[in-house]
Motif scaffolding. Structure first.
Motif, PDB file in Angstrom:
ATOM      1  N   ASP A 138       8.297  66.439 -25.329  1.00 50.94           N
ATOM      2  CA  ASP A 138       9.220  66.806 -24.256  1.00 50.94           C
ATOM      3  C   ASP A 138       8.850  65.959 -23.040  1.00 50.94           C
ATOM      4  O   ASP A 138       7.794  66.148 -22.436  1.00 50.94           O
ATOM      5  N   LYS A 140       8.866  64.619 -19.368  1.00 54.33           N
ATOM      6  CA  LYS A 140       9.039  65.223 -18.046  1.00 54.33           C
ATOM      7  C   LYS A 140      10.100  64.473 -17.239  1.00 54.33           C
ATOM      8  O   LYS A 140       9.977  63.267 -17.026  1.00 54.33           O
ATOM      9  N   SER A 254       5.718  66.518 -20.630  1.00 53.64           N
ATOM     10  CA  SER A 254       5.601  67.826 -20.008  1.00 53.64           C
ATOM     11  C   SER A 254       4.552  68.629 -20.776  1.00 53.64           C
ATOM     12  O   SER A 254       4.765  68.966 -21.948  1.00 53.64           O
ATOM     13  N   PRO A 255       3.410  68.932 -20.170  1.00 48.58           N
ATOM     14  CA  PRO A 255       2.319  69.624 -20.899  1.00 48.58           C
ATOM     15  C   PRO A 255       2.742  70.987 -21.442  1.00 48.58           C
ATOM     16  O   PRO A 255       2.284  71.394 -22.516  1.00 48.58           O
ATOM     17  N   LYS A 256       3.609  71.687 -20.717  1.00 40.59           N
ATOM     18  CA  LYS A 256       3.986  73.030 -21.136  1.00 40.59           C
ATOM     19  C   LYS A 256       4.927  73.033 -22.338  1.00 40.59           C
ATOM     20  O   LYS A 256       4.930  73.977 -23.125  1.00 40.59           O
ATOM     21  N   LYS A 257       5.731  71.977 -22.486  1.00 43.65           N
ATOM     22  CA  LYS A 257       6.755  71.966 -23.531  1.00 43.65           C
ATOM     23  C   LYS A 257       6.418  71.052 -24.704  1.00 43.65           C
ATOM     24  O   LYS A 257       7.106  71.079 -25.719  1.00 43.65           O
ATOM     25  N   THR A 258       5.391  70.227 -24.552  1.00 39.00           N
ATOM     26  CA  THR A 258       4.986  69.326 -25.631  1.00 39.00           C
ATOM     27  C   THR A 258       3.950  70.021 -26.508  1.00 39.00           C
ATOM     28  O   THR A 258       3.043  70.688 -26.008  1.00 39.00           O
ATOM     29  N   TYR A 259       4.101  69.861 -27.826  1.00 40.93           N
ATOM     30  CA  TYR A 259       3.126  70.445 -28.753  1.00 40.93           C
ATOM     31  C   TYR A 259       2.682  69.398 -29.753  1.00 40.93           C
ATOM     32  O   TYR A 259       3.492  68.681 -30.341  1.00 40.93           O
ATOM     33  N   ARG A 298      16.387  79.961 -25.426  1.00 41.03           N
ATOM     34  CA  ARG A 298      16.686  79.117 -24.270  1.00 41.03           C
ATOM     35  C   ARG A 298      18.109  78.570 -24.343  1.00 41.03           C
ATOM     36  O   ARG A 298      18.763  78.378 -23.321  1.00 41.03           O
TER      37      ARG A 298
END
Length: 372
Positions: A138, A140, A254-259, A298
């Protein structure tokens, strides 16, 4: 230059295309928030169309400035109606070479049906039971982070026609009118314009090239990227390639949305993928995985917000209902969810009595047609 590309540059072809798009635009002018501008444009277009087509054919067209507006959840640069028609004409011109520029693993090239094709690709890959690790990217603020110089270099590599390059440059570097005056940033492209989707698609081409020859599953839809790896060592190599390419493009994740890691439940292209280990091998990570897909919450929230925003702009009830019908049909086309099931899920999420009435009225119509 191919015969199809030469044909696309013909004066009468572009003129017919512009007139067709103009008629489509005017038919929905009453639903546009700035319909007064549309009224002025509609009045002068017949006298300007010949000069407009000539400017496109010789590559001398210069776009006007963009007007930046900030909403609660996003910032949008509005372009003039004339620029919209020109951008669609340019897309028509480059369409014959589009498939040679965008790799086949990039499913946005198929339009809305690309979501269904991408999910089918994912389903086939998961059913092979050979993948153990996943990289779900994801980026940013993707569109706002696109560097103009890098984008122009990529466009020059793809096209050697100076007419196209000149018009591309004009649209990418045009001034932006904000509440503080005019600005001319060195990065960022307008969203929700015809060319922005193409610019966004070609900007990540170096990432497509980096994974073209790796024995893994690579799926991209614009800036939504999913990579499935068969081993930990392959996962480490893929992770390093992602880092190298994104750094060269001046993009950040994006750290929160990348896995990145072992395959587990994830979401992709608006769907939530439930990953379940098979009963016969529950402790083998990534092996013998079963999965099911459903609409991601979402996506439902976005549909809710879009519908309420449409109503807040003063759009007619018919327009709100039309959006809901199109949304449900789009999901039906993109996934295995039927339009009726999509609307029922949206109804379950809705906390607005007004929106609930809209959805129920559509479901009643479906029921009368024998579709429920």
């Amino acid at each position: 230059m191919t015969k199809n590309l030469k044909r696309a540059w013909r004066y009468h072809t572009i003129k017919d295309l512009m007139i067709t798009d103009f008629n489509k635009l005017t038919r929905k002018s009453h639903t546009l928030p700035d319909h007064h501008r549309m009224h002025i444009f509609r009045r002068h277009f017949p006298d300007q169309v010949d000069d407009l087509v000539s400017a496109v054919c010789d590559g001398s067209y210069l776009p006007s400035y963009r007007e930046r507006m900030t909403f609660e959840d996003e910032t949008v640069d509005f372009i003039s109606y004339q620029d919209r028609l020109v951008q669609k004409a340019i897309l028509h011109i480059i369409r014959p070479s589009y498939d040679h520029i965008i790799p086949p693993t990039c499913y946005h090239r198929f339009g809305p049906s690309g979501v269904k094709k991408a999910l089918a690709h994912l389903r086939g890959a998961m059913n092979t039971h050979v993948y153990t690790h996943i990289i779900r990217l994801d980026i940013k603020s993707y569109y706002a982070s696109i560097d103009h110089r890098i984008l122009m270099d990529l466009l020059k590599q793809a096209f050697n026609d100076p007419r196209l390059i000149n018009m591309f440059t004009g649209f990418i570097t045009s001034y932006i009118l904000t509440n503080k005056g005019f600005i001319n940033p060195h990065k960022g492209i307008s969203i929700r314009s015809s060319l922005s989707t193409f610019f966004g698609a070609i900007y990540l081409k170096p990432l497509d090239i980096a994974f073209a020859n790796m024995d893994l599953c690579y799926i991209r839809y614009m800036d939504d990227v999913l990579i499935l790896c068969k081993s930990y060592s392959q996962y480490k190599r893929a992770k390093q390639r992602v880092k190298t390419v994104l750094e060269s493009l001046r993009l950040e994740l994006s750290p929160k949305k990348t896995y990145m890691g072992l395959i587990t439940d994830f979401h992709f292209l608006g769907c939530h993928i439930d990953v379940l280990p098979a009963i016969d091998a529950p402790l083998q990570p990534g092996k013998h995985l079963n999965y099911s897909q459903r609409l991601h919450p979402r996506s439902l929230v976005k549909a809710l917000n879009k519908t309420l925003a449409t109503e807040a702009l003063g759009s007619a009830t018919l327009s709100v209902k039309r959006y809901l019908v199109l949304w449900s049909k789009w999901w039906s086309h993109a996934t295995d969810t039927s339009p009726i099931d999509a609307l029922k899920q949206l109804l379950a999420w809705s906390k607005s009595n007004l929106l609930s009435r809209y959805i129920c009225s559509i479901l009643i119509v479906y029921a009368n047609q024998g579709l429920c």
